[in-house]
Design a protein around this motif. Sequence first.
Motif, PDB file in Angstrom:
ATOM      1  N   ASP A  95       0.817  -1.218   0.000  1.00  0.00           N
ATOM      2  CA  ASP A  95       0.000   0.000   0.000  1.00  0.00           C
ATOM      3  C   ASP A  95       0.852   1.270   0.000  1.00  0.00           C
ATOM      4  OD1 ASP A  95      -2.133  -1.719   0.069  1.00  0.00           O
ATOM      5  OD2 ASP A  95      -2.679  -1.281   2.145  1.00  0.00           O
ATOM      6  N   ALA A  96       1.920   1.263   0.772  1.00  0.00           N
ATOM      7  CA  ALA A  96       2.800   2.430   0.849  1.00  0.00           C
ATOM      8  C   ALA A  96       4.078   2.038   1.567  1.00  0.00           C
ATOM      9  CB  ALA A  96       2.130   3.571   1.609  1.00  0.00           C
ATOM     10  N   VAL A  97       5.186   2.630   1.143  1.00  0.00           N
ATOM     11  CA  VAL A  97       6.442   2.499   1.891  1.00  0.00           C
ATOM     12  C   VAL A  97       6.549   3.754   2.726  1.00  0.00           C
ATOM     13  CG1 VAL A  97       8.953   2.381   1.716  1.00  0.00           C
ATOM     14  CG2 VAL A  97       7.531   1.047   0.148  1.00  0.00           C
ATOM     15  N   THR A  98       6.747   3.590   4.029  1.00  0.00           N
ATOM     16  CA  THR A  98       6.676   4.757   4.911  1.00  0.00           C
ATOM     17  C   THR A  98       8.032   5.271   5.380  1.00  0.00           C
ATOM     18  OG1 THR A  98       6.258   3.297   6.789  1.00  0.00           O
ATOM     19  CG2 THR A  98       4.335   4.251   5.699  1.00  0.00           C
ATOM     20  N   GLU A  99       8.981   4.368   5.649  1.00  0.00           N
ATOM     21  CA  GLU A  99      10.260   4.846   6.178  1.00  0.00           C
ATOM     22  C   GLU A  99      11.279   3.713   6.228  1.00  0.00           C
ATOM     23  OE1 GLU A  99       9.851   5.925  10.410  1.00  0.00           O
ATOM     24  OE2 GLU A  99       8.076   4.641  10.433  1.00  0.00           O
ATOM     25  N   VAL A 100      12.506   4.098   6.509  1.00  0.00           N
ATOM     26  CA  VAL A 100      13.576   3.146   6.799  1.00  0.00           C
ATOM     27  C   VAL A 100      13.986   3.429   8.242  1.00  0.00           C
ATOM     28  CG1 VAL A 100      15.926   2.410   6.252  1.00  0.00           C
ATOM     29  CG2 VAL A 100      14.357   3.024   4.413  1.00  0.00           C
ATOM     30  N   VAL A 101      14.023   2.375   9.062  1.00  0.00           N
ATOM     31  CA  VAL A 101      14.316   2.571  10.484  1.00  0.00           C
ATOM     32  C   VAL A 101      15.396   1.594  10.952  1.00  0.00           C
ATOM     33  CG1 VAL A 101      11.970   3.362  11.011  1.00  0.00           C
ATOM     34  CG2 VAL A 101      12.548   0.950  11.292  1.00  0.00           C
ATOM     35  N   ARG A 102      15.954   1.928  12.092  1.00  0.00           N
ATOM     36  CA  ARG A 102      16.846   1.011  12.805  1.00  0.00           C
ATOM     37  C   ARG A 102      16.081   0.526  14.022  1.00  0.00           C
ATOM     38  NH1 ARG A 102      22.169   1.168  11.247  1.00  0.00           N
ATOM     39  NH2 ARG A 102      22.755   2.902   9.919  1.00  0.00           N
ATOM     40  N   LEU A 103      16.105  -0.776  14.234  1.00  0.00           N
ATOM     41  CA  LEU A 103      15.381  -1.369  15.360  1.00  0.00           C
ATOM     42  C   LEU A 103      16.334  -2.304  16.090  1.00  0.00           C
ATOM     43  CD1 LEU A 103      12.603  -1.879  16.781  1.00  0.00           C
ATOM     44  CD2 LEU A 103      12.291  -3.769  15.182  1.00  0.00           C
ATOM     45  N   ALA A 104      16.475  -2.081  17.371  1.00  0.00           N
ATOM     46  CA  ALA A 104      17.343  -2.937  18.191  1.00  0.00           C
ATOM     47  C   ALA A 104      16.723  -4.330  18.277  1.00  0.00           C
ATOM     48  CB  ALA A 104      17.515  -2.344  19.579  1.00  0.00           C
ATOM     49  N   THR A 105      17.549  -5.364  18.124  1.00  0.00           N
ATOM     50  CA  THR A 105      17.035  -6.739  18.202  1.00  0.00           C
ATOM     51  C   THR A 105      16.432  -7.027  19.570  1.00  0.00           C
ATOM     52  OG1 THR A 105      19.264  -7.517  18.738  1.00  0.00           O
ATOM     53  CG2 THR A 105      18.565  -7.703  16.441  1.00  0.00           C
ATOM     54  N   ALA A 106      16.839  -6.273  20.582  1.00  0.00           N
ATOM     55  CA  ALA A 106      16.260  -6.452  21.921  1.00  0.00           C
ATOM     56  C   ALA A 106      14.769  -6.101  21.930  1.00  0.00           C
ATOM     57  CB  ALA A 106      17.007  -5.582  22.928  1.00  0.00           C
ATOM     58  N   ASN A 107      14.326  -5.324  20.946  1.00  0.00           N
ATOM     59  CA  ASN A 107      12.918  -4.921  20.860  1.00  0.00           C
ATOM     60  C   ASN A 107      12.107  -5.815  19.929  1.00  0.00           C
ATOM     61  OD1 ASN A 107      13.301  -2.775  22.619  1.00  0.00           O
ATOM     62  ND2 ASN A 107      13.865  -1.383  20.972  1.00  0.00           N
ATOM     63  N   VAL A 108      12.641  -6.984  19.600  1.00  0.00           N
ATOM     64  CA  VAL A 108      11.924  -7.917  18.721  1.00  0.00           C
ATOM     65  C   VAL A 108      11.470  -9.121  19.539  1.00  0.00           C
ATOM     66  CG1 VAL A 108      12.096  -9.425  16.706  1.00  0.00           C
ATOM     67  CG2 VAL A 108      13.241  -7.194  16.690  1.00  0.00           C
ATOM     68  N   GLU A 109      10.181  -9.405  19.459  1.00  0.00           N
ATOM     69  CA  GLU A 109       9.604 -10.578  20.118  1.00  0.00           C
ATOM     70  C   GLU A 109       9.324 -11.642  19.069  1.00  0.00           C
ATOM     71  OE1 GLU A 109       8.826 -10.897  23.443  1.00  0.00           O
ATOM     72  OE2 GLU A 109       9.697  -8.922  23.849  1.00  0.00           O
ATOM     73  N   PRO A 110       9.354 -12.926  19.445  1.00  0.00           N
ATOM     74  CA  PRO A 110       8.992 -13.969  18.484  1.00  0.00           C
ATOM     75  C   PRO A 110       7.535 -13.805  18.053  1.00  0.00           C
ATOM     76  CG  PRO A 110       9.708 -14.903  20.593  1.00  0.00           C
ATOM     77  CD  PRO A 110       9.706 -13.425  20.747  1.00  0.00           C
ATOM     78  N   ALA A 111       7.216 -14.302  16.869  1.00  0.00           N
ATOM     79  CA  ALA A 111       5.832 -14.240  16.384  1.00  0.00           C
ATOM     80  C   ALA A 111       4.939 -15.045  17.316  1.00  0.00           C
ATOM     81  CB  ALA A 111       5.753 -14.797  14.969  1.00  0.00           C
ATOM     82  N   PRO A 112       3.736 -14.535  17.607  1.00  0.00           N
ATOM     83  CA  PRO A 112       2.830 -15.293  18.470  1.00  0.00           C
ATOM     84  C   PRO A 112       2.492 -16.637  17.832  1.00  0.00           C
ATOM     85  CG  PRO A 112       1.887 -13.150  17.856  1.00  0.00           C
ATOM     86  CD  PRO A 112       3.188 -13.289  17.155  1.00  0.00           C
ATOM     87  N   ALA A 113       2.496 -17.684  18.612  1.00  0.00           N
ATOM     88  CA  ALA A 113       2.245 -19.032  18.077  1.00  0.00           C
ATOM     89  C   ALA A 113       0.817 -19.186  17.567  1.00  0.00           C
ATOM     90  CB  ALA A 113       2.532 -20.072  19.147  1.00  0.00           C
ATOM     91  N   ASN A 114      -0.109 -18.432  18.133  1.00  0.00           N
ATOM     92  CA  ASN A 114      -1.502 -18.567  17.714  1.00  0.00           C
ATOM     93  C   ASN A 114      -1.897 -17.515  16.676  1.00  0.00           C
ATOM     94  OD1 ASN A 114      -1.423 -16.335  19.302  1.00  0.00           O
ATOM     95  ND2 ASN A 114      -3.122 -16.908  20.637  1.00  0.00           N
ATOM     96  N   SER A 115      -0.914 -16.996  15.956  1.00  0.00           N
ATOM     97  CA  SER A 115      -1.160 -15.944  14.965  1.00  0.00           C
ATOM     98  C   SER A 115      -2.080 -16.444  13.860  1.00  0.00           C
ATOM     99  CB  SER A 115       0.182 -15.507  14.363  1.00  0.00           C
ATOM    100  OG  SER A 115      -0.030 -14.622  13.304  1.00  0.00           O
ATOM    101  N   VAL A 116      -2.977 -15.574  13.425  1.00  0.00           N
ATOM    102  CA  VAL A 116      -3.878 -15.937  12.328  1.00  0.00           C
ATOM    103  C   VAL A 116      -3.103 -15.991  11.016  1.00  0.00           C
ATOM    104  CG1 VAL A 116      -6.374 -15.577  12.136  1.00  0.00           C
ATOM    105  CG2 VAL A 116      -4.963 -13.812  13.168  1.00  0.00           C
TER     106      VAL A 116
END
Length: 155
Positions: A95-116
């Motif tokens: 739909d749109a590209v909004t930005e390029v960012v830096r994200l610390a890996t400490a702020n990444v959680e695993p995908a929820p197991a019950n994800s749709v």
Amino acid sequence: MEFVKNEELQLVIFRLAAEEYGLPITKVQEINRLTPITKLPQTPVFMEGVINLRGRIIPVIDLRKRFKLAVEQYTDDTRIIVVDFNGQTIGVIVDAVTEVVRLATANVEPAPANSVLDARYIQGVGKMDNRLIILLDVDQIFTNQEEFALTQMNG
């Protein structure tokens, strides 16, 4: 995919429906405005067709259709992200590209197991300020059969 602690990810952030997604910048070759797409017969429903990218014919998929989201009209913000998918080049409509960012890996959680969503192509969920960014694993977006079809289209 495992993330190395205390590292940063550089991500291209794009919008699809009401959600924000991120792709590793190392997978993104370029971002283009929507160009005319040539439809091909007998391709999966999410396969929009092919485009001519400076003399190269590359397959283009609509990520909304791939994720079984409501299909909407393309707008001036619609973009084709040209990505490296398991060594081949494909275009992905978002739909749109909004930005390029830096994200610390400490702020990444695993995908929820019950994800749709089919969790195989979600690397995790990034937390940034008050936002959640779904991190995609572009190499896992297609089944083996779909990947074979793409390979055939890429010549």
